[in-house]
Design an enzyme around this catalytic site. Structure first.
Site, PDB file in Angstrom:
ATOM      1  CG  ASP A 161      -8.223   2.230  -3.723  1.00 13.81           C
ATOM      2  OD1 ASP A 161      -7.945   3.258  -4.329  1.00 13.81           O
ATOM      3  OD2 ASP A 161      -7.380   1.566  -3.089  1.00 13.81           O
ATOM      4  CG  HIS A 189      -3.647   2.251  -3.683  1.00 14.65           C
ATOM      5  ND1 HIS A 189      -4.864   2.797  -3.337  1.00 14.65           N
ATOM      6  CD2 HIS A 189      -2.722   3.112  -3.234  1.00 14.65           C
ATOM      7  CE1 HIS A 189      -4.671   3.934  -2.703  1.00 14.65           C
ATOM      8  NE2 HIS A 189      -3.378   4.153  -2.628  1.00 14.65           N
TER       9      HIS A 189
HETATM   10  P1  NAI Z   1       4.614   9.830   6.328  1.00 15.66           P
HETATM   11  O1  NAI Z   1       5.676  10.431   5.473  1.00 15.66           O
HETATM   12  O2  NAI Z   1       3.857  10.672   7.290  1.00 15.66           O
HETATM   13  O3  NAI Z   1       5.231   8.619   7.158  1.00 15.66           O
HETATM   14  C1  NAI Z   1       6.043   7.650   6.592  1.00 15.66           C
HETATM   15  C2  NAI Z   1       7.031   7.221   7.647  1.00 15.66           C
HETATM   16  O4  NAI Z   1       7.751   6.117   7.133  1.00 15.66           O
HETATM   17  C3  NAI Z   1       8.055   8.293   7.987  1.00 15.66           C
HETATM   18  O5  NAI Z   1       8.051   8.489   9.401  1.00 15.66           O
HETATM   19  C4  NAI Z   1       9.367   7.695   7.507  1.00 15.66           C
HETATM   20  O6  NAI Z   1      10.469   8.030   8.341  1.00 15.66           O
HETATM   21  C5  NAI Z   1       9.073   6.212   7.561  1.00 15.66           C
HETATM   22  N1  NAI Z   1       9.918   5.396   6.676  1.00 15.66           N
HETATM   23  C6  NAI Z   1      10.385   5.694   5.439  1.00 15.66           C
HETATM   24  N2  NAI Z   1      11.149   4.706   4.977  1.00 15.66           N
HETATM   25  C7  NAI Z   1      11.150   3.748   5.920  1.00 15.66           C
HETATM   26  C8  NAI Z   1      11.778   2.493   6.029  1.00 15.66           C
HETATM   27  N3  NAI Z   1      12.575   2.031   5.053  1.00 15.66           N
HETATM   28  N4  NAI Z   1      11.558   1.757   7.145  1.00 15.66           N
HETATM   29  C9  NAI Z   1      10.792   2.216   8.125  1.00 15.66           C
HETATM   30  N5  NAI Z   1      10.182   3.418   8.098  1.00 15.66           N
HETATM   31  C10 NAI Z   1      10.355   4.171   7.005  1.00 15.66           C
HETATM   32  O7  NAI Z   1       3.627   9.104   5.300  1.00 15.66           O
HETATM   33  P2  NAI Z   1       2.156   8.543   5.565  1.00 15.66           P
HETATM   34  O8  NAI Z   1       1.176   9.612   5.287  1.00 15.66           O
HETATM   35  O9  NAI Z   1       2.122   7.848   6.863  1.00 15.66           O
HETATM   36  O10 NAI Z   1       2.029   7.506   4.362  1.00 15.66           O
HETATM   37  C11 NAI Z   1       2.844   6.358   4.312  1.00 15.66           C
HETATM   38  C12 NAI Z   1       2.705   5.655   2.979  1.00 15.66           C
HETATM   39  O11 NAI Z   1       1.387   5.170   2.787  1.00 15.66           O
HETATM   40  C13 NAI Z   1       3.004   6.536   1.761  1.00 15.66           C
HETATM   41  O12 NAI Z   1       3.772   5.769   0.844  1.00 15.66           O
HETATM   42  C14 NAI Z   1       1.633   6.797   1.185  1.00 15.66           C
HETATM   43  O13 NAI Z   1       1.707   7.068  -0.199  1.00 15.66           O
HETATM   44  C15 NAI Z   1       0.967   5.474   1.462  1.00 15.66           C
HETATM   45  N6  NAI Z   1      -0.505   5.472   1.418  1.00 15.66           N
HETATM   46  C16 NAI Z   1      -1.120   4.356   0.887  1.00 15.66           C
HETATM   47  C17 NAI Z   1      -2.486   4.258   0.829  1.00 15.66           C
HETATM   48  C18 NAI Z   1      -3.144   3.036   0.248  1.00 15.66           C
HETATM   49  O14 NAI Z   1      -4.372   3.045   0.115  1.00 15.66           O
HETATM   50  N7  NAI Z   1      -2.447   1.961  -0.121  1.00 15.66           N
HETATM   51  C19 NAI Z   1      -3.339   5.342   1.332  1.00 15.66           C
HETATM   52  C20 NAI Z   1      -2.620   6.447   1.903  1.00 15.66           C
HETATM   53  C21 NAI Z   1      -1.249   6.496   1.930  1.00 15.66           C
END
Ligand code: NAI
Length: 328
Positions: A161, A189
């Site tokens: 952000d 966030h």
């Molecule tokens: P993604 O779905 O591509 O990858 C997430 C991965 O986490 C998947 O491979 C899944 O198997 C794994 N996973 C789920 N539960 C797990 C657990 N208990 N232990 C270990 N691994 C686990 O999602 P992406 O795009 O990589 O995003 C990840 C997170 O980041 C989402 O929650 C998204 O909303 C968040 N995010 C946060 C931002 C921020 O500014 N704080 C910005 C962009 C995304």
């Protein structure tokens, strides 16, 4: 030579993981002279573990000189063993028909387990960054689940952000991002975050005076920054990944290596500053030095800002209430 640092990354086979791991191994996060060990966590699911192996094959093929060891895990108790830094990216995404409450609860479960695991096996000075959403509340839960670790070491990512706000202000004022100082983002966030350029300067001049347009602030700038995640999904068909990974790199880099007096934004447990209840994980302006952050004090909060801060705090308080029963 420096002792390698152990870095855990969860959700390592996901989108953000794919944009993040290579940069950590390349030294972008901890410095070009700091060897690293990667301890990667994914869910036990066969497909996820196989995908993780694939990512690790590619990391091998980069032959990063700083990467001294890399391991794959499906259990946080082994993944977090002795880690100095933990980047918690993996989270449960919102599925079809899933209510906000269900999403909060599913993630509360994950971050309770991971907080307990950090408490049990991580370095006593582990620095934790929660990226997975809802990031502030997930960080709060992990912190509460790890009573033997310093609460201040649990942080949430507001840096994306912050960087989005920097880029918008630079474009509006026709200046370079590198020349902008003293910008911050308060709160959660989420689209309720409050990006605040009232104190910002560019080459010593007040950004507020350069822009001099409260209508633009309230009706263009804040909605653009707040809804940027949705705009990227709309354009790309996928959520922000490389920019999120970049922000995670920036967050840990600045925390560990210092900002030399400059402000940045981190989501950190409040110490009561600016009337934010103690323990609430909230975006604040911080400076960092020697691996410690300090919340910038003494900033005037005008009526418009107070209203925005109250709004984002209200959302965080509601999230916290929603998971309270799981922490008892
Ligand atoms: P993604 O779905 O591509 O990858 C997430 C991965 O986490 C998947 O491979 C899944 O198997 C794994 N996973 C789920 N539960 C797990 C657990 N208990 N232990 C270990 N691994 C686990 O999602 P992406 O795009 O990589 O995003 C990840 C997170 O980041 C989402 O929650 C998204 O909303 C968040 N995010 C946060 C931002 C921020 O500014 N704080 C910005 C962009 C995304």
């Amino acid at each position: 030579a420096k002792t390698p640092m152990r870095v855990a990354v969860t959700g390592a086979a996901g989108q953000i993981g794919y944009a993040l791991l290579f940069r950590i191994a390349n030294g972008d996060m901890l410095g070009k002279d700091q060897p690293v060990i990667l301890q990667l966590l994914e869910i036990p699911d066969e497909k996820a573990q196989k995908a993780l192996k694939g990512v690790m094959m590619e990391i091998d093929d980069c032959a990063f000189p700083l990467l001294t060891e890399m391991t794959a895990h499906s259990d946080p108790l082994t993944a977090f063993k002795d880690v100095d830094v933990a980047v918690l990216v993996g989270a449960r995404p919102r599925g079809p028909g899933m209510e906000r409450k269900d999403l909060l609860e599913a993630n509360a479960q994950i971050f309770t387990v991971q907080g307990k695991a950090l408490d049990a096996v991580a370095s006593r000075n582990v620095k934790v960054l929660v990226v997975g959403n809802p990031a502030n509340t997930n960080a709060y839960i992990a912190m509460k689940s790890a009573p033997s670790l310093p609460a201040k070491n649990f942080t949430a990512m507001l840096r994306l952000d912050h960087n989005r706000a920097l880029s918008q202000v630079a474009a509006k004022t026709g200046t370079a991002v590198k020349d902008i100082e003293k910008l911050t983002v308060w709160g959660n966030h989420s689209p309720t975050m409050y990006a605040d350029y009232r104190f910002a300067t560019v080459n010593g001049k007040a950004v507020k005076d350069l822009i001099n347009d409260q209508e633009w602030n309230a009706n263009t700038f804040l909605p653009t920054v707040g809804k940027r995640g949705a705009a990227i999904i709309e354009a790309r068909g996928l959520s922000s990944a490389a920019s999120a990974a970049n922000a995670a790199i920036d967050h840990i880099h600045d925390w560990m290596l210092g900002t030399a007096g400059k402000w940045t934004t981190m989501g950190v447990p409040s110490d009561g500053s600016y009337g934010i209840p103690e323990g609430t994980v909230f975006g604040f302006p911080v400076t960092t030095d020697n691996g410690e952050y300090t919340i910038v004090q003494g900033l005037e909060i005008d009526a418009f800002s107070q209203e925005r801060i109250n709004l984002t705090l209200k959302e965080l308080t509601e999230e916290r209430e929603g998971v309270k029963h799981l922490l008892a």
